[in-house]
Design a protein around this motif. Structure first.
Motif, short mmCIF file in Angstrom:
data_model
loop_
_atom_site.label_atom_id
_atom_site.label_comp_id
_atom_site.label_asym_id
_atom_site.label_seq_id
_atom_site.Cartn_x
_atom_site.Cartn_y
_atom_site.Cartn_z
N SER A 1 0.96 -1.67 -0.23
CA SER A 1 0.12 -0.29 -0.11
C SER A 1 0.86 1.53 0.04
CB SER A 1 -1.63 -0.30 1.16
OG SER A 1 -0.88 0.04 2.70
N ASP B 1 2.36 1.58 -3.58
CA ASP B 1 1.68 2.32 -4.75
C ASP B 1 1.31 3.92 -3.79
OD1 ASP B 1 0.87 0.04 -5.85
OD2 ASP B 1 -0.72 -0.34 -4.60
N HIS C 1 -1.30 -2.35 -12.15
CA HIS C 1 -2.20 -0.91 -10.53
C HIS C 1 -2.03 0.47 -11.36
CE1 HIS C 1 -2.28 -4.00 -7.65
NE2 HIS C 1 -1.34 -4.50 -8.08
N GLU D 1 -2.13 3.37 -10.16
CA GLU D 1 -0.40 3.99 -9.65
C GLU D 1 0.84 3.39 -10.46
OE1 GLU D 1 -2.26 1.70 -7.88
OE2 GLU D 1 -3.70 2.52 -6.25
N GLY E 1 -7.84 -0.60 -9.89
CA GLY E 1 -7.49 -0.82 -9.57
C GLY E 1 -7.49 -2.05 -10.45
#
Length: 228
Positions: free
Chosen positions: A101, A104, A181, A183, A220
């Motif tokens: 987390s 990201d 992902h 990000e 996502g």
């Protein structure tokens, strides 16, 4: 034997790792390397302790320099729980633990910082013109150059991990974890946007802006990898 059947031993090792306070990257590398055989035998507890150690080292880099060092250690923590543990003991741990987390979050922060500095540079009028034909990244402000350098450094680190294999010709578990992902896609689009803006390539910059907006709209799981 199976270290999972020796919980007291695994707990003692994990506790020692949790109480270790390293001041150098090499110390963290040495400790995690020593623990790797135990993790490979199936000790989730030791794996989690090693990930926490990597996370603490990543946090130390936040205040001690640019994002590259922090990103490196977040990736190392993700690697422990996604690659070192036997497949049957991973249980999706890479998605539940802090390194994932925070990695990201770091990618999103670095990308957004570059987008802000790019917009500021392009809105400066004469300064933006200086970055047009015949100009480039050397003709723009320090804040923009710093943001672009940070973003490129993190993206290059991800590219190296994304291209790694599992030793048998297939994608490594960490490489698979990095794919798809938003990000990471946002970071790649932000770097392309900054580079295009610095050389005065308005059409490419405009296309990258659209890609950045699309990356932020995703929730996502879909799309391509970190490097498209």
């Amino acid at each position: 034997g199976d270290v999972a059947h020796e919980p007291r031993f695994a707990s003692a090792v994990a506790s020692a790792v949790d109480h270790f306070a390293p001041t150098l990257d090499v110390e963290v590398s040495e400790i995690t390397s020593l623990c790797r055989p135990l993790v490979a035998l199936g000790s989730v507890e030791v794996a989690e302790a090693c990930e926490r150690l990597a996370f603490r080292r990543a946090c130390a880099h936040v205040s001690g320099g640019g994002p590259h060092g922090s990103a490196y250690w977040l990736l190392r923590g993700m690697e422990v729980v996604s690659s070192w543990l036997p497949v049957e003991r991973r249980g999706g741990a890479g998605y539940r633990h802090p390194c994932r987390s925070h990695f990201d979050m770091l990618c999103g922060t670095v990308a957004c910082n570059l987008i802000v500095e790019t917009a500021r540079m392009m809105g400066d009028g004469p300064a933006a013109a200086a970055a047009g034909e015949g100009g480039g990244e050397d003709d723009v402000g320090d804040a923009f150059r710093s943001a672009l350098r940070d973003a490129r450094g993190v993206l290059e680190l991800i590219t190296e991990e994304d291209g790694a294999d599992d030793g048998g010709g297939g994608a490594s578990p960490l490489s698979a974890l990095l794919r798809g992902h938003p990000e990471l896609n946002l970071l790649g689009d932000a770097v392309r946007l900054g580079a295009a803006a610095a050389r005065g390539d308005a059409p490419v910059a405009a296309s990258c802006v659209v890609s950045c907006l699309e990356a932020r709209a995703l929730d996502g799981g879909g799309g391509g990898g970190a490097v498209r």
